[in-house]
Write an enzyme that holds these catalytic residues in place. Structure first.
Site, PDB file in Angstrom:
ATOM      1  N   LEU A   1       0.819  -1.213   0.000  1.00 58.43           N
ATOM      2  CA  LEU A   1       0.000   0.000   0.000  1.00 58.43           C
ATOM      3  C   LEU A   1       0.851   1.261   0.000  1.00 58.43           C
ATOM      4  CD1 LEU A   1      -2.779  -1.099   2.504  1.00 58.43           C
ATOM      5  CD2 LEU A   1      -3.180  -0.398   0.137  1.00 58.43           C
TER       6      LEU A   1
ATOM      7  N   ASP B   1      10.867   4.049   4.826  1.00 59.27           N
ATOM      8  CA  ASP B   1      10.754   2.622   5.103  1.00 59.27           C
ATOM      9  C   ASP B   1      12.017   2.172   5.821  1.00 59.27           C
ATOM     10  OD1 ASP B   1       8.663   0.369   3.839  1.00 59.27           O
ATOM     11  OD2 ASP B   1      10.569  -0.443   4.580  1.00 59.27           O
TER      12      ASP B   1
ATOM     13  N   ASP C   1      13.537   5.000  11.890  1.00 64.79           N
ATOM     14  CA  ASP C   1      12.496   4.285  12.627  1.00 64.79           C
ATOM     15  C   ASP C   1      11.491   5.294  13.163  1.00 64.79           C
ATOM     16  OD1 ASP C   1      10.919   2.764  14.295  1.00 64.79           O
ATOM     17  OD2 ASP C   1      12.583   1.868  15.409  1.00 64.79           O
ATOM     18  N   ILE C   2      10.312   5.353  12.555  1.00 62.97           N
ATOM     19  CA  ILE C   2       9.331   6.376  12.915  1.00 62.97           C
ATOM     20  C   ILE C   2       8.611   6.064  14.228  1.00 62.97           C
ATOM     21  CG2 ILE C   2       8.988   7.405  10.642  1.00 62.97           C
ATOM     22  CD1 ILE C   2       6.659   4.677  11.947  1.00 62.97           C
TER      23      ILE C   2
ATOM     24  N   ASN D   1       1.393   4.704   7.429  1.00 64.30           N
ATOM     25  CA  ASN D   1       1.069   3.419   6.817  1.00 64.30           C
ATOM     26  C   ASN D   1       1.919   2.259   7.337  1.00 64.30           C
ATOM     27  OD1 ASN D   1       0.044   1.698   4.369  1.00 64.30           O
ATOM     28  ND2 ASN D   1       2.285   1.672   4.168  1.00 64.30           N
TER      29      ASN D   1
ATOM     30  N   TYR E   1      -2.778  -6.879  16.737  1.00 63.07           N
ATOM     31  CA  TYR E   1      -2.997  -6.047  15.546  1.00 63.07           C
ATOM     32  C   TYR E   1      -4.365  -5.359  15.596  1.00 63.07           C
ATOM     33  CZ  TYR E   1      -3.583  -5.091  10.503  1.00 63.07           C
ATOM     34  OH  TYR E   1      -3.802  -4.502   9.281  1.00 63.07           O
TER      35      TYR E   1
ATOM     36  N   LYS F   1      -4.937  -1.329  15.706  1.00 60.80           N
ATOM     37  CA  LYS F   1      -5.680  -0.660  14.641  1.00 60.80           C
ATOM     38  C   LYS F   1      -6.927   0.051  15.171  1.00 60.80           C
ATOM     39  CE  LYS F   1      -3.152  -1.438  11.010  1.00 60.80           C
ATOM     40  NZ  LYS F   1      -2.395  -0.298  10.428  1.00 60.80           N
TER      41      LYS F   1
ATOM     42  N   THR G   1      -1.201  -7.374   0.228  1.00 58.46           N
ATOM     43  CA  THR G   1       0.095  -6.883   0.662  1.00 58.46           C
ATOM     44  C   THR G   1       0.843  -8.033   1.327  1.00 58.46           C
ATOM     45  OG1 THR G   1      -0.582  -6.247   2.904  1.00 58.46           O
ATOM     46  CG2 THR G   1      -0.985  -4.645   1.147  1.00 58.46           C
TER      47      THR G   1
END
Length: 307
Positions: free
Chosen positions: A19, A38, A77-78, A104, A175, A179, A209
């Site tokens: 994505l 990334d 690394d965000i 994302n 997860y 989310k 994905t």
């Protein structure tokens, strides 16, 4: 003819594959200058060679440039303060501004609850939820400063939730919780940042994905040549690009499902049937009332993977 993002600077996290890559290419096609973030990790978040962490991001940058667009890579690394701050700095240093943030990045550590280790819980919470919070925090701080300096932004944030966040998914407790948390964060950010010219929305995409192809292998399979690929990540990107553009003015604090050619506005938790005694209930008494309410309400949404 100029694209709808002409002149905008867009940051996309987790943009080397799936994505994120589709979003980065779609923004560039509409005239945006793109920061491709990334970390270059595996599906479960484990790190590869730290010396080549920008490799996958740079490949997308090269694709964009080959098509005549402008892009730079960011391999930080965000989910760390330093990495999230440098993400914003990279956009400002390279292009002089920041207009849109697309959160994302993510990975999976799927287990049934009784087998889910604390480390697996923490790792998924870190990359999905913290990895949304920190870039959002640092971008918002920049936009607030711009607004206070009299340079009111037309800023956009697109967060990435999931059907698992809306309904839950068997074997994905970590997860699903992360989310769902992203949705709450989206609503708060939209309310807090609106005064500074920032719009914040979320999507719940369904696409093929690395994270979905193993879980839903049959449904995610690519079609025969020439057929519409309903699960292609590129089907989701037009909505993300529009939400990240000036054209989306006035749309904020919303959640959209996107799958194949369908876009749905999700209405979330709303008050349904209710009963009010105007006093304190007794346990057996409130139980009778609850059973009546359940009978009056529509059926609960089915959890993904439930028998």
């Amino acid at each position: 003819m100029a694209g709808i993002c002409e002149g905008r600077v867009v940051v996309v996290t987790g943009a080397a594959r799936g994505l994120g890559r589709a979003h980065a290419l779609a923004f560039a096609a509409e005239g945006a200058r793109v920061v491709v973030n990334d970390l270059g990790v595996a599906l479960d978040g484990t790190h590869g060679d730290p010396n080549t962490s920008t490799g996958p991001a740079q490949q997308v940058v090269d694709e964009i440039r080959a098509l005549g667009g402008e892009a730079v890579a960011h391999g930080g690394d965000i989910a760390t303060t330093e990495g999230a701050a440098s993400l914003v700095t990279t956009a400002l240093d390279a292009f002089g501004r920041l207009d849109t943030l697309v959160n994302n990045a993510g990975f999976l550590r799927d287990r049934m609850l009784v087998n889910l280790d604390e480390d697996d819980w923490d790792a998924v919470m870190r990359v999905h939820l913290k990895g949304h919070f920190l870039p959002l925090k640092h971008a918002s701080a920049h936009w607030r400063a711009e607004a206070k300096a009299g340079r009111a932004p037309q800023a956009r944030v697109v967060n990435t939730s999931s059907g698992a966040g809306l309904l839950g998914s068997v074997g994905q407790g970590n997860y699903s919780a992360a989310k769902a948390g992203i949705l709450g964060l989206t609503f708060v950010a939209a309310a807090e940042m609106g005064r500074y010219g920032v719009q914040v929305n979320a999507i719940a995409p369904a696409a093929r994905t690395r994270m979905t192809e193993r879980t839903f292998a049959e449904a995610m399979a690519a079609p025969e040549d020439g057929a519409f690929d309903a699960m292609a990540p590129e089907n989701v990107s037009p909505l993300v690009v529009w939400l990240g553009a000036d054209d989306s003015a006035g749309v904020t604090g919303r959640v959209f499902e996107a799958e194949a050619g369908r876009v749905s506005l999700m209405e979330g938790w709303r008050v349904g049937p209710s009963a009010d005694k105007a006093g304190r209930w007794r346990p057996g008494e409130v139980g009778e009332a609850v059973r009546k309410l359940v009978g009056e309400a529509g059926p609960a949404g089915a959890v993904y993977g439930a028998g």
